[in-house]
Design an enzyme around this catalytic site. Structure first.
Site, PDB file in Angstrom:
ATOM      1  CG  HIS A 217      16.839 -47.871  36.779  1.00 16.73           C
ATOM      2  ND1 HIS A 217      16.613 -48.907  37.653  1.00 16.73           N
ATOM      3  CD2 HIS A 217      17.990 -47.270  37.192  1.00 16.73           C
ATOM      4  CE1 HIS A 217      17.591 -48.946  38.551  1.00 16.73           C
ATOM      5  NE2 HIS A 217      18.437 -47.963  38.294  1.00 16.73           N
TER       6      HIS A 217
ATOM      7  NE  ARG B 282      13.113 -45.985  44.851  1.00 13.77           N
ATOM      8  CZ  ARG B 282      13.332 -47.073  44.117  1.00 13.77           C
ATOM      9  NH1 ARG B 282      14.218 -47.053  43.141  1.00 13.77           N
ATOM     10  NH2 ARG B 282      12.662 -48.183  44.338  1.00 13.77           N
TER      11      ARG B 282
HETATM   12  P1  CMP Z   1      14.109 -51.135  37.628  1.00 14.20           P
HETATM   13  O1  CMP Z   1      13.927 -49.994  38.567  1.00 14.20           O
HETATM   14  O2  CMP Z   1      14.783 -50.869  36.353  1.00 14.20           O
HETATM   15  O3  CMP Z   1      14.901 -52.292  38.408  1.00 14.20           O
HETATM   16  C1  CMP Z   1      14.684 -53.674  38.169  1.00 14.20           C
HETATM   17  C2  CMP Z   1      13.613 -53.890  37.190  1.00 14.20           C
HETATM   18  O4  CMP Z   1      13.111 -55.195  37.133  1.00 14.20           O
HETATM   19  C3  CMP Z   1      12.418 -53.065  37.559  1.00 14.20           C
HETATM   20  O5  CMP Z   1      12.697 -51.716  37.311  1.00 14.20           O
HETATM   21  C4  CMP Z   1      11.329 -53.669  36.722  1.00 14.20           C
HETATM   22  O6  CMP Z   1      11.171 -53.018  35.480  1.00 14.20           O
HETATM   23  C5  CMP Z   1      11.852 -55.069  36.493  1.00 14.20           C
HETATM   24  N1  CMP Z   1      10.905 -56.028  37.031  1.00 14.20           N
HETATM   25  C6  CMP Z   1      10.498 -56.126  38.295  1.00 14.20           C
HETATM   26  N2  CMP Z   1       9.600 -57.124  38.412  1.00 14.20           N
HETATM   27  C7  CMP Z   1       9.458 -57.665  37.180  1.00 14.20           C
HETATM   28  C8  CMP Z   1       8.688 -58.724  36.652  1.00 14.20           C
HETATM   29  N3  CMP Z   1       7.868 -59.436  37.426  1.00 14.20           N
HETATM   30  N4  CMP Z   1       8.795 -58.997  35.338  1.00 14.20           N
HETATM   31  C9  CMP Z   1       9.638 -58.279  34.546  1.00 14.20           C
HETATM   32  N5  CMP Z   1      10.403 -57.260  35.003  1.00 14.20           N
HETATM   33  C10 CMP Z   1      10.292 -56.957  36.300  1.00 14.20           C
END
Ligand code: CMP
Length: 142
Positions: free
Chosen positions: A117, A87
Site C-alpha cells: 500500500h 506509487r
Molecule cells: P490500497 O492501496 O491498499 O488501497 C485500497 C485497496 O483496496 C487497494 O490497495 C486494493 O488492494 C484494494 N482493492 C481495490 N479494488 C479491489 C477489489 N476489486 N477487490 C479487492 N480489493 C480491492
C-alpha cells in the site's frame, strides 16, 4: 521537487511469501530512506479505521479480512516526491496491469492481494503516517 514522506504497508501476502527483505531492498535501492519500520498484526478496528474511506465499497469486507489475516510491515519512507515515487515503484493496483519490474508485478497476485500500500497524496500521507506512528517513532531525516 520537495522532500516528502509517505506511508508504506507490506501487506499480509508479501509477509507470508517472505518478501519483506526483497521489497525493502528495492525501496532502499530506489533511494528512499526508511525513517520508521514496524511489523504488526492489525486488529479489525485498526484495519477498518485505516480503510474507512473505502467503507461503502463492495470489496471493503474482503479488504479488511485480508489485512488482518497475518502480520503486515508498516514503514515511513522519505525521498524527493516520495508519494508519487513510491506509487510508481509499487505499480498499478491490479498486478496484471502493473509495469514490468514494479513490486506489484513481481510480488502481487490480484487487486486485493497486491503486496503493498502507498499513500495517494501528501495530505493523506501525513494522516496515514500518524495513524501508525507517533512522531517520536519517526527518525529525523539523515
Ligand atoms: P490500497 O492501496 O491498499 O488501497 C485500497 C485497496 O483496496 C487497494 O490497495 C486494493 O488492494 C484494494 N482493492 C481495490 N479494488 C479491489 C477489489 N476489486 N477487490 C479487492 N480489493 C480491492
Amino acid at each position: 521537487m520537495a522532500l516528502e514522506r509517505t506511508l508504506c504497508i507490506l501487506k499480509p501476502d508479501a509477509v507470508e511469501k517472505k518478501k519483506v527483505g526483497a521489497i525493502l531492498a528495492k525501496i532502499e535501492d530506489a533511494g528512499f530512506a526508511i525513517l520508521a519500520l514496524r511489523r504488526v498484526k492489525l486488529s479489525m478496528d485498526v484495519a477498518e479505521g485505516f480503510y474507512a474511506v473505502h467503507r461503502e465499497r463492495k470489496f471493503f469486507g474482503e479488504l479488511v479480512q485480508f489485512m488482518i489475516r497475518s502480520p503486515v510491515v508498516v514503514a515511513v519512507l522519505e525521498k524527493e516526491s516520495a508519494v508519487s515515487a513510491w506509487r510508481t515503484l509499487m505499480g498499478a493496483t491490479d498486478p496484471a496491469e502493473a509495469d514490468g519490474g514494479t513490486i506489484r508485478k513481481l510480488f502481487g497476485a490480484n487487486k486485493g492481494e497486491n503486496a503493498t500500500h502507498g499513500s495517494d497524496s501528501v495530505e493523506n500521507a501525513k494522516t496515514e503516517i500518524a495513524y501508525f506512528f507517533p512522531a517520536s517513532e519517526v527518525s529525523p531525516s539523515a
